[in-house]
Write a protein that holds these residues in place. Sequence first.
Motif, mmCIF file in Angstrom:
data_model
loop_
_atom_site.group_PDB
_atom_site.id
_atom_site.type_symbol
_atom_site.label_atom_id
_atom_site.label_comp_id
_atom_site.label_asym_id
_atom_site.label_seq_id
_atom_site.Cartn_x
_atom_site.Cartn_y
_atom_site.Cartn_z
ATOM 1 N N GLY A 93 -17.420 -24.579 6.081
ATOM 2 C CA GLY A 93 -18.678 -24.990 6.689
ATOM 3 C C GLY A 93 -19.895 -24.783 5.824
ATOM 4 O O GLY A 93 -20.956 -25.300 6.108
ATOM 5 N N TRP A 94 -19.773 -24.022 4.744
ATOM 6 C CA TRP A 94 -20.900 -23.720 3.857
ATOM 7 C C TRP A 94 -20.707 -24.391 2.505
ATOM 8 O O TRP A 94 -19.599 -24.421 1.982
ATOM 9 C CB TRP A 94 -21.025 -22.214 3.650
ATOM 10 N N ALA A 95 -21.791 -24.896 1.932
ATOM 11 C CA ALA A 95 -21.761 -25.527 0.616
ATOM 12 C C ALA A 95 -22.761 -24.829 -0.287
ATOM 13 O O ALA A 95 -23.884 -24.538 0.132
ATOM 14 C CB ALA A 95 -22.125 -27.000 0.732
ATOM 15 N N SER A 96 -22.361 -24.571 -1.521
ATOM 16 C CA SER A 96 -23.293 -23.922 -2.446
ATOM 17 C C SER A 96 -24.378 -24.918 -2.832
ATOM 18 O O SER A 96 -24.130 -26.119 -2.992
ATOM 19 C CB SER A 96 -22.580 -23.403 -3.692
ATOM 20 N N LEU A 97 -25.587 -24.408 -2.986
ATOM 21 C CA LEU A 97 -26.714 -25.262 -3.326
ATOM 22 C C LEU A 97 -26.519 -25.909 -4.695
ATOM 23 O O LEU A 97 -26.913 -27.057 -4.903
ATOM 24 C CB LEU A 97 -28.008 -24.448 -3.304
ATOM 25 N N ALA A 98 -25.884 -25.200 -5.618
ATOM 26 C CA ALA A 98 -25.626 -25.767 -6.944
ATOM 27 C C ALA A 98 -24.744 -27.006 -6.836
ATOM 28 O O ALA A 98 -25.003 -28.026 -7.485
ATOM 29 C CB ALA A 98 -24.979 -24.722 -7.842
ATOM 30 N N LEU A 146 -28.747 -35.754 1.578
ATOM 31 C CA LEU A 146 -28.522 -34.305 1.624
ATOM 32 C C LEU A 146 -27.353 -33.955 2.530
ATOM 33 O O LEU A 146 -26.499 -33.145 2.170
ATOM 34 C CB LEU A 146 -29.786 -33.588 2.099
ATOM 35 N N ARG A 147 -27.308 -34.569 3.692
ATOM 36 C CA ARG A 147 -26.202 -34.283 4.623
ATOM 37 C C ARG A 147 -24.853 -34.672 4.019
ATOM 38 O O ARG A 147 -23.879 -33.933 4.138
ATOM 39 C CB ARG A 147 -26.413 -35.002 5.953
ATOM 40 N N ASN A 148 -24.806 -35.816 3.374
ATOM 41 C CA ASN A 148 -23.555 -36.257 2.754
ATOM 42 C C ASN A 148 -23.134 -35.307 1.636
ATOM 43 O O ASN A 148 -21.950 -35.007 1.486
ATOM 44 C CB ASN A 148 -23.687 -37.682 2.223
ATOM 45 N N ALA A 149 -24.085 -34.824 0.861
ATOM 46 C CA ALA A 149 -23.777 -33.891 -0.227
ATOM 47 C C ALA A 149 -23.251 -32.573 0.326
ATOM 48 O O ALA A 149 -22.309 -31.996 -0.215
ATOM 49 C CB ALA A 149 -25.010 -33.652 -1.090
ATOM 50 N N VAL A 150 -23.840 -32.086 1.416
ATOM 51 C CA VAL A 150 -23.367 -30.845 2.040
ATOM 52 C C VAL A 150 -21.946 -31.046 2.554
ATOM 53 O O VAL A 150 -21.063 -30.220 2.311
ATOM 54 C CB VAL A 150 -24.316 -30.386 3.173
ATOM 55 N N THR A 182 -36.470 -29.258 5.903
ATOM 56 C CA THR A 182 -35.958 -30.294 6.805
ATOM 57 C C THR A 182 -35.579 -29.713 8.168
ATOM 58 O O THR A 182 -35.533 -30.447 9.141
ATOM 59 C CB THR A 182 -34.706 -30.995 6.233
ATOM 60 N N THR A 183 -35.295 -28.437 8.229
ATOM 61 C CA THR A 183 -34.824 -27.714 9.418
ATOM 62 C C THR A 183 -33.489 -28.260 9.953
ATOM 63 O O THR A 183 -33.092 -27.955 11.058
ATOM 64 C CB THR A 183 -35.862 -27.673 10.556
ATOM 65 N N LEU A 184 -32.795 -29.060 9.141
ATOM 66 C CA LEU A 184 -31.504 -29.614 9.539
ATOM 67 C C LEU A 184 -30.336 -28.736 9.108
ATOM 68 O O LEU A 184 -29.210 -28.948 9.538
ATOM 69 C CB LEU A 184 -31.318 -31.005 8.921
ATOM 70 N N PHE A 185 -30.632 -27.754 8.258
ATOM 71 C CA PHE A 185 -29.586 -26.924 7.675
ATOM 72 C C PHE A 185 -29.895 -25.445 7.854
ATOM 73 O O PHE A 185 -31.050 -25.042 7.901
ATOM 74 C CB PHE A 185 -29.467 -27.204 6.163
ATOM 75 N N ASP A 186 -28.832 -24.656 7.948
ATOM 76 C CA ASP A 186 -28.960 -23.204 7.861
ATOM 77 C C ASP A 186 -28.765 -22.840 6.399
ATOM 78 O O ASP A 186 -27.920 -23.442 5.719
ATOM 79 C CB ASP A 186 -27.869 -22.502 8.677
ATOM 80 N N LEU A 187 -29.533 -21.884 5.908
ATOM 81 C CA LEU A 187 -29.376 -21.407 4.543
ATOM 82 C C LEU A 187 -28.937 -19.958 4.572
ATOM 83 O O LEU A 187 -29.373 -19.184 5.420
ATOM 84 C CB LEU A 187 -30.688 -21.529 3.762
ATOM 85 N N ASP A 201 -24.810 -27.747 7.655
ATOM 86 C CA ASP A 201 -25.464 -28.682 8.565
ATOM 87 C C ASP A 201 -25.447 -28.082 9.973
ATOM 88 O O ASP A 201 -24.379 -27.722 10.468
ATOM 89 C CB ASP A 201 -24.710 -30.014 8.541
ATOM 90 N N LYS A 202 -26.590 -27.990 10.592
ATOM 91 C CA LYS A 202 -26.679 -27.403 11.935
ATOM 92 C C LYS A 202 -25.923 -28.220 12.980
ATOM 93 O O LYS A 202 -25.529 -27.683 14.010
ATOM 94 C CB LYS A 202 -28.135 -27.248 12.364
ATOM 95 N N ARG A 203 -25.681 -29.497 12.715
ATOM 96 C CA ARG A 203 -24.968 -30.335 13.688
ATOM 97 C C ARG A 203 -23.528 -29.896 13.877
ATOM 98 O O ARG A 203 -22.920 -30.201 14.883
ATOM 99 C CB ARG A 203 -24.946 -31.802 13.235
ATOM 100 N N HIS A 204 -22.965 -29.203 12.888
ATOM 101 C CA HIS A 204 -21.562 -28.840 12.940
ATOM 102 C C HIS A 204 -21.324 -27.414 13.432
ATOM 103 O O HIS A 204 -20.224 -26.894 13.312
ATOM 104 C CB HIS A 204 -20.917 -29.023 11.575
ATOM 105 N N LEU A 205 -22.334 -26.800 13.999
ATOM 106 C CA LEU A 205 -22.166 -25.449 14.544
ATOM 107 C C LEU A 205 -21.547 -25.540 15.910
ATOM 108 O O LEU A 205 -21.823 -26.421 16.701
ATOM 109 C CB LEU A 205 -23.517 -24.741 14.636
ATOM 110 N N SER A 206 -20.698 -24.576 16.210
ATOM 111 C CA SER A 206 -20.074 -24.580 17.546
ATOM 112 C C SER A 206 -20.529 -23.395 18.340
ATOM 113 O O SER A 206 -21.132 -22.503 17.895
ATOM 114 C CB SER A 206 -18.568 -24.587 17.418
#
Length: 77
Positions: A15-20, A4-8, A50-55, A72-77
Amino acid sequence: MNLLRNAVEASFDDGWASLATIGHIVTKQRPDFDARTYGYIKLSDLIAATTLFDLDRRTLGDGKPAVIYARDKRHLS
């Protein structure tokens, strides 16, 4: 989770990826992938759990269905 992280990361714009697009990439990498295998009806439910992503649900207007984006929440600044 790495799938999932790689796909995002492969599909994000600003910073945002469409779910489609995420779903398309995941299916391309793992054709047997199905969110129901993990107990979720939709990919968006699995990603949220997963709580790893913001939607972010974005309304396009004119009666068009909303588009869901993830980051991905890891890439938030």
